[in-house]
Every structure is written in structure tokens, then in C-alpha cells.
Motif scaffolding. Structure first.
Motif, PDB file in Angstrom:
ATOM      1  N   VAL A 195       0.840  -1.200   0.000  1.00  0.00           N
ATOM      2  CA  VAL A 195       0.000   0.000   0.000  1.00  0.00           C
ATOM      3  C   VAL A 195       0.878   1.254   0.000  1.00  0.00           C
ATOM      4  N   GLY A 196       2.132   1.099   0.409  1.00  0.00           N
ATOM      5  CA  GLY A 196       3.056   2.232   0.445  1.00  0.00           C
ATOM      6  C   GLY A 196       2.836   3.145   1.628  1.00  0.00           C
ATOM      7  N   ILE A 197       2.543   2.530   2.784  1.00  0.00           N
ATOM      8  CA  ILE A 197       2.252   3.321   3.979  1.00  0.00           C
ATOM      9  C   ILE A 197       2.814   2.602   5.200  1.00  0.00           C
ATOM     10  N   THR A 198       3.230   3.368   6.185  1.00  0.00           N
ATOM     11  CA  THR A 198       3.758   2.768   7.412  1.00  0.00           C
ATOM     12  C   THR A 198       2.608   2.513   8.387  1.00  0.00           C
ATOM     13  N   PRO A 199       2.827   1.632   9.391  1.00  0.00           N
ATOM     14  CA  PRO A 199       1.772   1.428  10.396  1.00  0.00           C
ATOM     15  C   PRO A 199       1.367   2.729  11.090  1.00  0.00           C
TER      16      PRO A 199
ATOM     17  N   GLN B 211       1.505   5.836   9.872  1.00  0.00           N
ATOM     18  CA  GLN B 211       0.705   6.627   8.935  1.00  0.00           C
ATOM     19  C   GLN B 211      -0.692   6.027   8.777  1.00  0.00           C
ATOM     20  N   SER B 212      -0.748   4.701   8.764  1.00  0.00           N
ATOM     21  CA  SER B 212      -2.036   4.014   8.671  1.00  0.00           C
ATOM     22  C   SER B 212      -2.931   4.407   9.844  1.00  0.00           C
ATOM     23  N   ARG B 213      -2.353   4.389  11.043  1.00  0.00           N
ATOM     24  CA  ARG B 213      -3.131   4.730  12.238  1.00  0.00           C
ATOM     25  C   ARG B 213      -3.617   6.178  12.178  1.00  0.00           C
ATOM     26  N   LEU B 214      -2.738   7.076  11.719  1.00  0.00           N
ATOM     27  CA  LEU B 214      -3.143   8.482  11.631  1.00  0.00           C
ATOM     28  C   LEU B 214      -4.254   8.664  10.602  1.00  0.00           C
ATOM     29  N   LEU B 215      -4.130   7.993   9.465  1.00  0.00           N
ATOM     30  CA  LEU B 215      -5.153   8.108   8.424  1.00  0.00           C
ATOM     31  C   LEU B 215      -6.507   7.607   8.936  1.00  0.00           C
ATOM     32  N   ARG B 216      -6.504   6.483   9.657  1.00  0.00           N
ATOM     33  CA  ARG B 216      -7.748   5.957  10.228  1.00  0.00           C
ATOM     34  C   ARG B 216      -8.309   6.918  11.273  1.00  0.00           C
TER      35      ARG B 216
ATOM     36  N   GLY C 159       4.219  13.404   5.619  1.00  0.00           N
ATOM     37  CA  GLY C 159       4.382  12.261   4.730  1.00  0.00           C
ATOM     38  C   GLY C 159       3.116  11.924   3.970  1.00  0.00           C
ATOM     39  N   LEU C 160       1.972  11.960   4.672  1.00  0.00           N
ATOM     40  CA  LEU C 160       0.699  11.652   4.022  1.00  0.00           C
ATOM     41  C   LEU C 160       0.301  12.748   3.029  1.00  0.00           C
ATOM     42  N   GLU C 161       0.642  13.989   3.351  1.00  0.00           N
ATOM     43  CA  GLU C 161       0.321  15.083   2.437  1.00  0.00           C
ATOM     44  C   GLU C 161       1.179  14.996   1.179  1.00  0.00           C
TER      45      GLU C 161
END
Length: 196
Positions: free
Chosen positions: A81-85, A87-92, A123-125
Motif C-alpha cells: 500500500v506504500g504506507i507505514t503502520p 501513517q495508517s493509524r493516523l489516516l484511520r 508524509g501523508l500530504e
């Protein structure tokens, strides 16, 4: 060599913990209550304290090892997916708010310092998954919004998390999974008097 000798012998065989290098005695892998396991009532060499304290220590170590294993498996499933755990938590977390949250809201919800949120948002931006937007009521306040790419990533994350959970839970029956879910709920959400 007897069980008593092994527990008191610093040169007795030990295995290194799979993630932290913390030694754990071979007999620690036994089930609680089995004869010969330190802390079990009636076991030679058991300290004067109740056996439950050693069993609780073993249980805590098993939970820590499981957490590290889950983290490794989740990371492996998130790589495509190209995302770290993190970053995943922040996105959720961004998605869980009713309206786009402030950076301070995210830091409080994630229980991290604000600068940690800043680097994750950066990073997400950069990847186009979130954007910073001024608050319509207060232009000095910045809110974090999901983009279409961010919503698509969330859908991919749900599939990746299901696959990671299946890897971890594969040895368990449906009934065991249900019991485990109840136990974890009791630990994760202990109620107003159960917190630290």
C-alpha cells in the motif's frame, strides 16, 4: 539437571526473544499450572510469593511478543500500500472524526506529541492522502482533511488489516477467536476504574 537447577543456573539454555533480544527460559514456554514451571504452586524452588505473579509475568511477556509479531505482520501487509503502520493509524484516526480534525486533536487522540503528528501529516500530504486546510471559522487554525486518494488508501488498508489479522489468528477456531475478542475487549477498554 533438574528444573530447580535450570532456574537458578545463569548458564542454562535460554532463547532470545524474537524482537527484543530479551532472554526467556525454555521452561517459560510451558503452560501455566504445569509441573516444573516456576511460579506453579508445589514446584520446587518457587519463591515465597503466590504463583500468580510469575504466571502474570509470563502472560505479559507473551502479550508483548504477540504485539511485536502483529506489528511485523501488519507492516509486511502494508508495504504494497506504500504506507507505514504509524501513517495508517493516523489516516484511520483522521477518518474517525466527524469533521476534519486539528493537529492538536490528532495528537491527543493518538496520545503522541504534536511534532510526531506533524511529521506523519507531512508524509501523508506528500503522498496526496491528506491536505491541510484552514478552518472556515478561524483562519489561524489548520485542519487535516482526507483526499480522494486518502479514502482509497483506507479501503486498501481495511483489506491489508484483514489479511494481517488472518495470518495471526489462523491457528484459532471461530470459538477461540470469539473468546479472544472478549478477553481483548476487557483489556483494551477496562472501564473507568480499570485504567492506569
Amino acid at each position: 539437571m533438574s528444573t530447580t537447577d535450570r532456574t537458578s543456573d545463569p548458564d542454562a539454555p535460554a532463547r532470545a526473544d524474537d524482537a527484543g533480544g530479551v532472554p526467556a527460559r525454555a521452561e517459560d514456554a510451558g503452560a501455566p499450572g504445569r509441573a516444573g514451571v516456576p511460579g506453579t504452586p508445589g514446584t520446587p524452588g518457587t519463591p515465597g510469593t503466590p504463583g500468580a505473579s510469575d504466571a502474570d509475568g509470563l502472560l505479559a511477556e507473551q502479550l508483548l511478543r504477540l504485539t511485536r509479531r502483529l506489528h511485523r505482520i501488519q507492516k509486511r501487509h502494508l508495504e504494497p500500500v506504500g504506507i507505514t503502520p504509524a501513517q495508517s493509524r493516523l489516516l484511520r484516526t483522521v477518518a474517525a472524526f466527524g469533521e476534519p480534525p486539528r493537529m492538536a486533536d490528532l495528537a491527543a487522540r493518538l496520545e503522541v506529541v504534536p511534532r510526531a503528528v506533524t511529521s506523519l501529516v507531512d508524509g501523508l500530504e506528500t503522498a496526496g492522502r491528506v491536505r491541510r486546510a484552514p478552518d472556515p471559522d478561524n483562519r489561524r487554525v489548520i485542519r487535516i482533511e482526507l483526499t480522494d486518494a486518502g479514502r482509497a488508501t483506507l479501503r486498501e488498508l481495511r483489506s491489508a488489516r484483514r489479511a494481517a489479522a488472518e495470518d495471526i489468528l489462523a491457528p484459532l477456531t471461530a470459538e477461540q477467536r470469539e473468546v479472544l475478542g472478549g478477553l481483548l475487549t476487557a483489556l483494551v477498554d477496562p472501564g473507568p476504574e480499570g485504567g492506569c
